[in-house]
Each structure stands twice: as C-alpha cells, then as structure tokens.
Design a protein around this motif. Structure first.
Motif, PDB file in Angstrom:
ATOM      1  N   HIS A 126       7.470   0.873  11.327  1.00  0.00           N
ATOM      2  CA  HIS A 126       6.100   0.604  10.872  1.00  0.00           C
ATOM      3  C   HIS A 126       5.182   0.157  12.022  1.00  0.00           C
ATOM      4  O   HIS A 126       4.018   0.591  12.097  1.00  0.00           O
TER       5      HIS A 126
ATOM      6  N   ALA B  13      -8.892  -5.049  12.326  1.00  0.00           N
ATOM      7  CA  ALA B  13     -10.122  -4.660  11.621  1.00  0.00           C
ATOM      8  C   ALA B  13     -11.165  -5.770  11.707  1.00  0.00           C
ATOM      9  O   ALA B  13     -12.327  -5.566  11.364  1.00  0.00           O
TER      10      ALA B  13
ATOM     11  N   GLY C 228       0.056  -8.516   9.004  1.00  0.00           N
ATOM     12  CA  GLY C 228       0.473  -9.602   8.115  1.00  0.00           C
ATOM     13  C   GLY C 228       1.813 -10.194   8.509  1.00  0.00           C
ATOM     14  O   GLY C 228       2.079 -11.360   8.257  1.00  0.00           O
TER      15      GLY C 228
ATOM     16  N   ASP D 150      -2.519  -0.783   6.738  1.00  0.00           N
ATOM     17  CA  ASP D 150      -1.437   0.174   6.481  1.00  0.00           C
ATOM     18  C   ASP D 150      -1.974   1.495   5.946  1.00  0.00           C
ATOM     19  O   ASP D 150      -2.896   1.524   5.136  1.00  0.00           O
TER      20      ASP D 150
ATOM     21  N   SER E 272     -13.125 -13.577   6.912  1.00  0.00           N
ATOM     22  CA  SER E 272     -14.081 -12.953   7.811  1.00  0.00           C
ATOM     23  C   SER E 272     -15.491 -12.938   7.190  1.00  0.00           C
ATOM     24  O   SER E 272     -16.477 -13.240   7.863  1.00  0.00           O
TER      25      SER E 272
ATOM     26  N   GLY F  73      -6.332 -12.494   2.552  1.00  0.00           N
ATOM     27  CA  GLY F  73      -7.196 -13.528   3.096  1.00  0.00           C
ATOM     28  C   GLY F  73      -8.027 -13.115   4.293  1.00  0.00           C
ATOM     29  O   GLY F  73      -9.100 -13.682   4.519  1.00  0.00           O
TER      30      GLY F  73
ATOM     31  N   HIS G 219       1.598   1.605  13.659  1.00  0.00           N
ATOM     32  CA  HIS G 219       0.347   0.899  14.000  1.00  0.00           C
ATOM     33  C   HIS G 219      -0.030   1.152  15.462  1.00  0.00           C
ATOM     34  O   HIS G 219      -1.185   1.419  15.788  1.00  0.00           O
TER      35      HIS G 219
ATOM     36  N   GLU H 202       0.836  -1.182   0.000  1.00  0.00           N
ATOM     37  CA  GLU H 202       0.000   0.000   0.000  1.00  0.00           C
ATOM     38  C   GLU H 202       0.877   1.240   0.000  1.00  0.00           C
ATOM     39  O   GLU H 202       1.823   1.319   0.778  1.00  0.00           O
TER      40      GLU H 202
ATOM     41  N   ASP I 205      -4.161 -15.271   5.819  1.00  0.00           N
ATOM     42  CA  ASP I 205      -3.878 -15.278   4.376  1.00  0.00           C
ATOM     43  C   ASP I 205      -3.622 -16.698   3.862  1.00  0.00           C
ATOM     44  O   ASP I 205      -4.118 -17.082   2.807  1.00  0.00           O
TER      45      ASP I 205
ATOM     46  N   GLY J 256      -3.103  -2.810  13.828  1.00  0.00           N
ATOM     47  CA  GLY J 256      -2.607  -3.690  12.761  1.00  0.00           C
ATOM     48  C   GLY J 256      -3.775  -4.256  11.991  1.00  0.00           C
ATOM     49  O   GLY J 256      -4.915  -4.271  12.483  1.00  0.00           O
ATOM     50  N   GLY J 257      -3.524  -4.716  10.771  1.00  0.00           N
ATOM     51  CA  GLY J 257      -4.583  -5.144   9.852  1.00  0.00           C
ATOM     52  C   GLY J 257      -5.626  -6.072  10.456  1.00  0.00           C
ATOM     53  O   GLY J 257      -6.827  -5.905  10.223  1.00  0.00           O
ATOM     54  N   VAL J 258      -5.199  -7.045  11.255  1.00  0.00           N
ATOM     55  CA  VAL J 258      -6.151  -8.026  11.794  1.00  0.00           C
ATOM     56  C   VAL J 258      -7.100  -7.381  12.810  1.00  0.00           C
ATOM     57  O   VAL J 258      -8.194  -7.895  13.056  1.00  0.00           O
TER      58      VAL J 258
END
Ligand code: KG4
Ligand code: ZN
Length: 337
Positions: free
Chosen positions: A111, A271, A137, A300, A184, A179, A115, A12, A167, A267-269
């Motif tokens: 990074h 969400a 990830g 991200d 989800s 994934g 987050h 991203e 993923d 972090g992404g998860v």
C-alpha cells in the motif's frame, strides 16, 4: 498492458484500470466514511463487510465505463498490506481469484509503495532519486528512493502516525471523523499567534518523528483555556502548524543530509493545504522540486495500486496462487523492480 487495481486496505474501496500505453483509463472510489463516522473511527469488521459488497460491482462499473470486457484485462494488482487484515483479504481474495479465472498474472502491491508512486500518474512525474515523505493514517515515513523497490528508511514515527495524530486530536476537539480535513477546515479560522505548540524531536539530531505529545498539548490547552469555538479553532491552528512545521524541518534536514534535490509528498496527510504551502516555501528556499499526487490520489485510491502493480508486473513479478495479505509489512523488504 492493462492492469486492474484493487485497493481495500482500510475504509475505501478503490478500483482503477491503468494502461501502460494510454495511462489511467478509469478509476472509482467508494468511501466508507458515513459507515464509520457514527463510531468516531474505522470499525474493521464493518469495513471488511462493506468491501465484500462493493468490490465486484465497482470492478464491473469501471470496466463498463471504459467499454472493456474483463477478458481485456492483462493483469490484476491488489493491495496485500499493510492494513486491516480482513479488509485486505477481501481485495486479495477477489483480485487473486479473478486473475486466476482470466488466466492473467496477479501481483500483491504494498500500500505505501502505491502512495509513493502515485505522483507518477501526473503530467510531471518525479525522476529518481528523490526523498519521499509518506504521511497517512498509519505511517509517517521519510525515505530515500533510488528506484522502484529501492527504499532506504531515513525516519519513522516513534508513536502516532501524522494522520493518526490529526484524527485523535480532532476527536478531542469534538470534530468528526476523519479528523485531518476537519482540523484543517477549523484551523483556517484559527489565530496562528495565540498558541504555540512544540515541534517534537526537532532540537536533537535524527529524522524520526513523535506526534503523540501534541494531542496531550491540545487537551491541556483546551482544559485551561475553555472550549469555545474560537479557542478550538486556535488550538486546531496551533496543532496543524506544529505538525506541518515539524515535517518541514525534518524534510529540510533530510535533503541536506542526502544531497537530494527532489521531494515527493504522498499519503492522506499530503492533501493538507498548510503542508503544501509550507513545502512550497521550503522548495523555493532550497531550490528543491516538490511533487504531489492530485488531492484525490493523496488519500487511498485504486489508481496508485494499478500503477504500482504495473511497475512490478512489467518487471516479471507475479503472486503465487495462494491468497495472502500482510497487515504489517516493511517497505524496505520490497525487492527492486
Ligand atoms: O492515505 P490515507 O487515505 O489512508 C491511509 O493509508 O491511512 O490517509 C488517511 C489519513 C487520515 O488520518 C486523515 O485524517 C488524513 O489522512 N488526512 C488529512 C487530510 N486529508 C486526509 N490530514 C490532514 N489534512 C488533510 N487535509
Ligand atoms: Zn493509504
């Protein structure tokens, strides 16, 4: 102080401007999902090339959106690691050079610190100290946070990261990339009672995680039960419930062990809707406060990098003139700011 944030660590391109008086002024994101989807995962060289094409036009766009000239930027923050080295070097190269040409300081942002601090952009930011569960990830980290740069690692994954497990399992179920959202969505149609997957490493002390066995569990269940649509949905549900429950068990344990009363999920998860619901229950049961970034800042983005960069710039930190990136970089090596 106005800080331009540049995020290019993976798939991203995220650009944002954070103003220390007015807050977040603008942010934009270009996702490479379409570029990588046909390969079933991120192709690093394609990621770097796409960042090369997108970063400068997006910086111009964000500046135009808020009617600022580049000369009105007071500092530049770029993600310098961890992540894909080629992708990181694009953001570092552009960010460092731009700061030099404008005569303003640049700062190399971690990074995962981005987050971790993303919930600070919301209306109700978490006060220190707190427990943080950073699930993306590439990482699954439980951290005791006493202040900016004051991070004590309490738990880590011994194999796959949480997002990586989502993923890989999605791939085995024939779902698209990325994934996490795909599992989800499918899990929402699954029967939570049909299969029960293990909660790895919860029956022994400690705060580490292990998720790689769950994907084997998913494969074996698929082979045994058949791969019709409902079975896949039931497997997705059992997998998601197992990951979410495992994380909740470890968070409960970490709260008890540290005596902390607040948890930040990022972090992404983070969400993930199931995770949010489960953590809400945990928070109510333990009278602990749960904090998240808004969903678009869980994954991200440039806003978290601009914000984390500002925290470090205001403490007087700045990068040297060399263009460096660190694909592997421990959060514990950061200094307090
Ligand atoms: O933070 P992030 O955008 O990038 C990294 O720093 O890695 O996290 C991406 C990860 C991917 O593994 C993706 O599948 C996962 O976050 N993810 C989710 C969800 N949305 C993204 N996992 C579970 N449920 C979701 N809703
Ligand atoms: Zn990330």
């Amino acid at each position: 102080m106005r800080v331009l944030g540049i995020e290019t660590s993976c798939d991203e391109t995220g650009i944002a401007i954070y103003d220390s008086d007015a807050g977040l002024l603008a942010h934009t994101l270009h996702s490479q999902i379409d570029l990588h989807a046909v390969y079933g995962g991120v192709v690093p060289e394609l990621a770097s090339r796409d960042h090369v094409q997108k970063t400068l036009p997006l910086i111009r766009q964000v500046l135009a959106d808020v009617g600022l000239d580049k000369g009105e930027i007071d500092g530049v923050a770029y993600t310098a690691g961890p992540g894909l080295i080629g992708a990181l070097l694009v953001g570092a190269g552009i960010g460092r050079s731009l700061a030099w040409s404008l005569g303003v300081p640049a700062v190399a942002v971690h990074h995962m610190e981005g987050h971790l601090l993303a919930p600070m952009l919301e209306d109700n930011p978490p006060p220190f100290p707190f427990l943080a569960l950073l699930v993306s990830g590439g990482h699954t980290l439980l951290i005791k946070v006493e202040g900016i740069g004051r991070y004590q690692l309490l738990g880590d994954t011994v194999d796959d990261a949480a997002g990586e497990a989502f993923d890989k399992t999605a791939k085995l179920l024939g779902l698209g990339y990325p994934g996490g959202p795909a599992i989800s969505r499918l899990a929402a149609q699954g029967d939570p009672t049909r299969f029960r997957f293990p909660r790895p490493m919860t029956n022994r002390p400690g705060l580490d995680f292990s998720f790689s066995g769950l994907k084997t569990f998913a494969v074996n269940t698929l082979a045994r039960e058949g791969d019709d649509g409902q079975t896949k949905a039931d497997i997705a549900r059992a997998f998601e419930d197992a990951v979410v429950d495992t994380m909740a068990i470890k968070c409960r344990r970490a709260l008890k062990e540290t005596g902390l009363q607040r948890i930040v999920l990022a972090g992404g998860v983070s969400a993930n809707r199931g995770l949010r619901q489960r953590m809400k229950q945990l928070g109510e049961a333990l009278e602990a406060e749960i904090y998240y970034p808004r969903p678009e800042f869980c994954t991200d983005n440039g806003a978290m990098i601009a914000y984390a960069g500002w925290c470090r710039l205001r403490a007087g930190e700045s990068a040297t003139l060399s263009i460096d990136a660190s694909p592997r970089w421990s959060l514990e090596r950061l200094s307090p700011a």
